[in-house]
Design an enzyme around this catalytic site. Structure first.
Site, short mmCIF file in Angstrom:
data_model
loop_
_atom_site.label_atom_id
_atom_site.label_comp_id
_atom_site.label_asym_id
_atom_site.label_seq_id
_atom_site.Cartn_x
_atom_site.Cartn_y
_atom_site.Cartn_z
N SER A 3 49.88 34.03 35.63
CA SER A 3 49.10 33.72 34.43
C SER A 3 49.70 34.47 33.25
CB SER A 3 47.64 34.15 34.62
OG SER A 3 46.90 34.01 33.41
N TYR A 10 41.23 40.52 37.00
CA TYR A 10 42.06 39.31 36.98
C TYR A 10 43.46 39.62 36.45
CZ TYR A 10 43.48 34.48 36.14
OH TYR A 10 44.16 33.28 36.15
#
Length: 253
Positions: free
Chosen positions: A136, A149
């Site tokens: 990501s 995350y």
């Protein structure tokens, strides 16, 4: 067009969102695909003779080995692994518990590493392979309340490089894709919940030099490239696929 007609791919979370875009692009290229996830396949995928399904809860330690057995039984082994499945929660450091942190790391970090381990004998037997990890842009930068995350996705980028170094001798390449904003029901709901929805979409598009947000197929196309013979000298890399969002310097006006 890229030809993957003799290749078998495992895609975790391949039935929806980014994973669905990857699965569809692999199928278009002629690959056989085993989708591993908790949810059953929808009718379209379930009726496709090039698709098999393995029920897997990636928070459980045995899941990678269950998936490896399933793809061996269905298609004889795997050439391509796409570690796509993952999840995200938003919590401040004060709110976050050890249990939430551990589950995030189990799904987003442990599962992809040990799925690669479980499939390693198959890839070696088949003469090599391609491992594609979905990271990501939050493995590079951060949004508020995404400590776990961001940590997990930075870890994905890190073990991608390490795997590339260790597995190159086996003819196994390992790369990561770092998506930016990819359209989904969840992301659309977030924008549509803003006070001025029209302005929110305008502001979001303005963050992207290409003046649009991404689609799952945008990630799928890159995954197919990384799985193919066109990328045989490419390994240990994190490819940012974000419409130029992280390349654009912010201005205060």
């Amino acid at each position: 067009m890229i030809n993957l007609h003799d290749k078998v791919a495992v895609v975790t979370g391949g039935g929806r969102g980014i994973g669905r875009g990857i699965t569809e692009k692999l199928l278009e290229a002629g690959a056989w695909v085993l989708v591993a996830q908790r949810q059953p396949l929808d009718t379209e995928l379930a009726e496709n003779e090039h698709v098999a399904y393995a029920h897997a809860d990636l928070s459980r330690q045995e899941a990678p080995y269950t998936i490896a057995e399933a793809v061996k039984e269905a298609f004889g082994g795997a050439d391509i692994l796409v570690n796509n499945a993952g999840f995200m929660f938003e919590q401040s450091l004060e709110e976050m518990t050890e249990e939430n942190w551990d589950r995030m790391m189990a799904v987003n970090l442990r599962a992809p590493v040990f799925l690669a381990k479980a499939l390693l004998p198959q890839m070696r037997q088949r003469g090599g392979g391609s491992i594609i990890n979905i990271g990501s842009i939050e493995g590079i930068g951060a949004n508020p309340y995404h400590i776990a995350y961001c940590g997990s996705k930075a870890g994905v980028h890190g073990f991608t490089r390490a795997m590339a170094v260790d597995l190159g001798v086996d003819g196994i390449r390992c790369n990561a894709i770092a998506p930016g904003w990819i359209n989904s029901d969840l992301s659309n709901d977030y924008i549509n919940a803003q006070q001025d929805v029209e302005q929110a979409w305008k502001d979001l598009y303005a963050m992207h030099p290409v003046r649009r947000t991404g689609e799952p197929a945008d990630i799928g196309g890159v995954a197919v490239f990384l799985a193919s013979e066109l990328s045989t000298f490419l390994t240990g890399q994190v490819l940012v696929v974000d419409g130029g969002r992280t390349a654009k310097l912010p201005l205060p006006f």
